[in-house]
Design a protein around this motif. Structure first.
Motif, PDB file in Angstrom:
ATOM      1  N   LYS A 424      -3.397  -5.088 -17.614  1.00  0.00           N
ATOM      2  CA  LYS A 424      -2.869  -3.835 -17.081  1.00  0.00           C
ATOM      3  C   LYS A 424      -3.940  -2.901 -16.528  1.00  0.00           C
ATOM      4  O   LYS A 424      -3.640  -2.022 -15.733  1.00  0.00           O
ATOM      5  CB  LYS A 424      -2.051  -3.120 -18.148  1.00  0.00           C
ATOM      6  CG  LYS A 424      -2.837  -2.722 -19.386  1.00  0.00           C
ATOM      7  CD  LYS A 424      -1.929  -2.025 -20.395  1.00  0.00           C
ATOM      8  CE  LYS A 424      -2.690  -1.593 -21.637  1.00  0.00           C
ATOM      9  NZ  LYS A 424      -1.799  -0.907 -22.617  1.00  0.00           N
ATOM     10  N   GLN A 425      -5.205  -3.099 -16.924  1.00  0.00           N
ATOM     11  CA  GLN A 425      -6.265  -2.224 -16.435  1.00  0.00           C
ATOM     12  C   GLN A 425      -6.927  -2.745 -15.160  1.00  0.00           C
ATOM     13  O   GLN A 425      -7.785  -2.069 -14.581  1.00  0.00           O
ATOM     14  CB  GLN A 425      -7.346  -2.029 -17.511  1.00  0.00           C
ATOM     15  CG  GLN A 425      -8.279  -3.213 -17.698  1.00  0.00           C
ATOM     16  CD  GLN A 425      -7.743  -4.261 -18.662  1.00  0.00           C
ATOM     17  OE1 GLN A 425      -6.563  -4.215 -19.030  1.00  0.00           O
ATOM     18  NE2 GLN A 425      -8.584  -5.182 -19.098  1.00  0.00           N
ATOM     19  N   ASP A 426      -6.544  -3.927 -14.696  1.00  0.00           N
ATOM     20  CA  ASP A 426      -7.194  -4.551 -13.534  1.00  0.00           C
ATOM     21  C   ASP A 426      -6.571  -4.068 -12.228  1.00  0.00           C
ATOM     22  O   ASP A 426      -5.370  -3.800 -12.161  1.00  0.00           O
ATOM     23  CB  ASP A 426      -7.087  -6.072 -13.631  1.00  0.00           C
ATOM     24  CG  ASP A 426      -7.732  -6.612 -14.900  1.00  0.00           C
ATOM     25  OD1 ASP A 426      -8.694  -5.983 -15.383  1.00  0.00           O
ATOM     26  OD2 ASP A 426      -7.269  -7.650 -15.406  1.00  0.00           O
ATOM     27  N   GLU A 427      -7.416  -4.015 -11.176  1.00  0.00           N
ATOM     28  CA  GLU A 427      -6.986  -3.509  -9.881  1.00  0.00           C
ATOM     29  C   GLU A 427      -7.229  -4.542  -8.787  1.00  0.00           C
ATOM     30  O   GLU A 427      -8.210  -5.289  -8.836  1.00  0.00           O
ATOM     31  CB  GLU A 427      -7.765  -2.235  -9.508  1.00  0.00           C
ATOM     32  CG  GLU A 427      -7.673  -1.105 -10.502  1.00  0.00           C
ATOM     33  CD  GLU A 427      -8.591   0.048 -10.123  1.00  0.00           C
ATOM     34  OE1 GLU A 427      -9.214  -0.020  -9.031  1.00  0.00           O
ATOM     35  OE2 GLU A 427      -8.699   1.009 -10.907  1.00  0.00           O
ATOM     36  N   ALA A 428      -6.360  -4.539  -7.776  1.00  0.00           N
ATOM     37  CA  ALA A 428      -6.572  -5.359  -6.576  1.00  0.00           C
ATOM     38  C   ALA A 428      -5.812  -4.734  -5.426  1.00  0.00           C
ATOM     39  O   ALA A 428      -4.641  -4.369  -5.574  1.00  0.00           O
ATOM     40  CB  ALA A 428      -6.110  -6.796  -6.801  1.00  0.00           C
ATOM     41  N   GLY A 429      -6.479  -4.603  -4.267  1.00  0.00           N
ATOM     42  CA  GLY A 429      -5.793  -4.016  -3.129  1.00  0.00           C
ATOM     43  C   GLY A 429      -6.710  -3.730  -1.960  1.00  0.00           C
ATOM     44  O   GLY A 429      -7.732  -4.396  -1.767  1.00  0.00           O
ATOM     45  N   LEU A 430      -6.324  -2.717  -1.171  1.00  0.00           N
ATOM     46  CA  LEU A 430      -7.069  -2.316   0.019  1.00  0.00           C
ATOM     47  C   LEU A 430      -7.989  -1.134  -0.295  1.00  0.00           C
ATOM     48  O   LEU A 430      -7.709  -0.337  -1.198  1.00  0.00           O
ATOM     49  CB  LEU A 430      -6.108  -1.901   1.133  1.00  0.00           C
ATOM     50  CG  LEU A 430      -5.277  -3.006   1.796  1.00  0.00           C
ATOM     51  CD1 LEU A 430      -4.241  -2.386   2.725  1.00  0.00           C
ATOM     52  CD2 LEU A 430      -6.167  -3.965   2.566  1.00  0.00           C
ATOM     53  N   VAL A 431      -9.046  -1.032   0.479  1.00  0.00           N
ATOM     54  CA  VAL A 431      -9.962   0.089   0.317  1.00  0.00           C
ATOM     55  C   VAL A 431     -10.487   0.533   1.682  1.00  0.00           C
ATOM     56  O   VAL A 431     -10.766  -0.296   2.552  1.00  0.00           O
ATOM     57  CB  VAL A 431     -11.144  -0.279  -0.613  1.00  0.00           C
ATOM     58  CG1 VAL A 431     -11.949  -1.446  -0.050  1.00  0.00           C
ATOM     59  CG2 VAL A 431     -12.054   0.915  -0.866  1.00  0.00           C
ATOM     60  N   ILE A 432     -10.561   1.841   1.900  1.00  0.00           N
ATOM     61  CA  ILE A 432     -11.323   2.441   2.998  1.00  0.00           C
ATOM     62  C   ILE A 432     -12.560   3.036   2.352  1.00  0.00           C
ATOM     63  O   ILE A 432     -12.456   3.938   1.517  1.00  0.00           O
ATOM     64  CB  ILE A 432     -10.526   3.545   3.716  1.00  0.00           C
ATOM     65  CG1 ILE A 432      -9.198   3.007   4.241  1.00  0.00           C
ATOM     66  CG2 ILE A 432     -11.348   4.148   4.857  1.00  0.00           C
ATOM     67  CD1 ILE A 432      -8.289   4.091   4.792  1.00  0.00           C
TER      68      ILE A 432
END
Length: 547
Positions: A424-432
């Motif tokens: 639940k603490q992990d992140e994945a996605g887009l970044v600028i």
């Protein structure tokens, strides 16, 4: 004899028709409009240097803390440029790059060609200082960096004199008692052994710049033309006061006399609202037809902001009374430029969608600092990132992040992301991303979808919503000064999570620094486990306005 004669006639007709077809095809490749668009390399491509070998031109740019270092481009018409590699792509060569501050790292490379060998010389600030690499082929491979002993300045360049001697141009002040004004700098010259990378003999100061109180004189280039040595430099700092000045001498060691019409190029006198600004750091090149051009950096202003940082522009040069004139009759950079008298050679456009169908990343992509890439693989499921415990909000990090340059003031970017073994603490996605203090993240975290805005070091969750565990498609649209964050499932309709988000955080006016804005994919965790995988099926980037 008649059948033979008929055959000859038919062959002659065929050859004539073939020639016409070839000629028509060649004419079809010539653009109807004789004008092209500046910048020739839009987006974060500062400090250009150019060289010609035969009919081919090669250009390099600064890369700072991004890796691989020093992008290399080629062109046959000075308008259409194709990236062919990087000067340094082995992370073992640049381990010290991992410790540099933001906007430090690899500065202002210059590219040269001499006796069958290409040279790229540059500075790695906070990571070893000045070095050069060599190759017989601009596509690579390039040599291991050769570190230059005896210089701690920036913006080095080489010059080979007509007597065969090799020279090194550096920046700095040899006698501090000669300068008393604020922020001075100067250019000096010294012989160099390019086998060992050793400076030879004494340094000779060539100039401190054109004005009696010139600031930050740097970026030297030396040319030999019609019996004169021409020294061209940048002055005023790489912002609104940037300028190009030039000097000449009959002796390589000087004295160098300034052009009384200096600066030969600047926009600092055009006011703070001018669209193209911060012009400087130029390098001249002569075409095979005898025409002269220059590449240089400049910035563009949109909606009172500079969102794309320093870009590469092109200007025509005309020599008058022994001095170069930039864009004669205009004396400034323009968005529309006449196409040079060179073979028009368009290149294949980069696909909007990258399906990660090859085992290697496209040359467009870079990572933050000189990381080894065991956390990155490409397979049937696309680009797969193993999240690391490396926050985007802290300096000197080496995150699991793959990005490319933003090249348009208005654009859209999207990806399809799925995760394996995430907690639940992990992140994945887009970044600028501009730097650790100024960026935007759009990511899935457990069953939450979040937008986080980091502005001058203050990180705020500006929107979030509940999502299922299925793969999700994330999109960011930049409509000028505002951002929209949009999502959907594979089969679902698009939903706007949040819109009208201030896009200024990654602009020069807010973020500052020498680097530029990037966009791409990332994954992060607070508890490393190599079984965790963020799967990015594809990535799309599309400019929606002028480049």
């Amino acid at each position: 004899m008649k059948p033979f004669r008929n055959i000859c006639i038919l062959v002659s007709i065929f050859i004539t028709l073939s020639s016409c077809i070839v000629s028509m095809q060649a004419l079809a490749t010539v653009p109807d409009d004789p004008r092209a668009r500046n910048p020739i390399l839009p987006g974060f491509y500062p400090d250009p240097s150019v060289v010609r070998v035969g009919e081919d031109f090669y250009l390099v740019n600064s890369s700072f803390e991004w890796f691989p270092s020093i992008p290399i481009f080629t062109s046959r018409d000075l308008i259409n440029w194709k990236q062919i590699g990087h000067a340094v792509s082995n992370p073992d060569y640049f381990a010290a790059l991992n410790k540099v501050d933001t906007s430090r790292g690899v500065y202002a490379p210059t590219i040269h060609y001499h006796n069958g060998l290409f040279y790229i010389v540059s500075t790695c600030v906070q990571c070893g200082q000045n070095f050069y690499v060599t190759s017989t082929d601009p596509d690579g491979p390039w040599s291991k960096p050769i570190w230059i002993e005896g210089d701690r300045g920036i913006d080095p360049s080489f010059f080979w004199d007509k007597n065969g001697k090799s020279y090194y141009l550096g920046t700095g002040i040899l006698n501090r008692q000669e300068v008393t004004w604020p922020n001075p700098n100067g250019i000096w010259i010294q012989e160099i052994d390019l086998v060992e990378g050793t400076l030879l003999g004494d340094k000779t100061q060539l100039t401190y710049g054109h004005a009696s109180n010139a600031r930050w004189t740097e970026g030297p280039h030396l040319y030999l033309k019609d019996g004169y040595y021409y020294l061209m430099v940048a002055e005023g700092g790489t912002s609104e006061d940037h300028a190009v000045t030039i000097f000449r001498s009959e002796n390589i060691l000087g004295p160098y006399i300034p052009n009384h019409k200096n600066p030969v190029l600047t926009h600092r006198n055009l006011g703070e609202d001018v669209h193209i600004h911060s012009t400087g750091h130029a390098d001249m090149i002569q075409t095979q037809n005898g025409d002269w051009y220059a590449v240089m950096l400049a910035k563009r202003r949109f909606d009172d902001l500079t969102p794309l940082a320093r870009e590469t522009f092109l200007a025509q040069i005309k020599w008058e009374d022994g001095w170069p004139v930039f864009n004669p009759g205009k004396a400034r950079l323009e968005l529309d430029i006449l196409i040079p008298d060179l073979p028009w050679t368009p290149i294949e456009s980069t696909p909007i969608r990258d399906n990660f169908s090859t085992q290697k990343l496209s040359l467009d992509y870079v990572t933050l600092r000189a990381q080894t890439r065991e956390w990155l693989t490409i397979g049937d499921k696309g680009l797969m990132l193993t999240p690391k415990f490396a926050s985007l909000d802290e300096e000197h990090q080496q995150p699991s992040m793959v990005v490319r340059r933003i090249q348009h003031p208005r654009y859209s970017a999207s990806t399809r992301v799925d995760v394996e073994n995430f907690e639940k603490q992990d992140e994945a996605g887009l970044v600028i991303y501009r730097n650790y203090r100024n960026h935007y993240k759009f990511f899935r975290k457990g069953n939450s979808l979040q937008v986080v805005h980091n502005h001058k070091g203050q990180s705020v969750v500006i929107a979030q919503t509940f999502i299922e565990d299925d793969p999700i498609i994330l999109a960011i649209e930049d409509n000028g000064p505002m951002l929209s964050f949009i999502y959907r499932s594979d089969a679902g309709a698009s939903k706007v999570l949040v819109s009208n988000v201030d896009a200024s955080s990654t602009s020069d006016e807010v973020a500052g620094g020498f680097n530029g804005p990037m966009i791409g994919m990332y994954a992060n965790t607070s508890l490393f486990d190599k079984s965790k995988i963020a799967q990015f099926s594809w990535f799309e980037y599309k400019g929606t306005g002028v480049h």
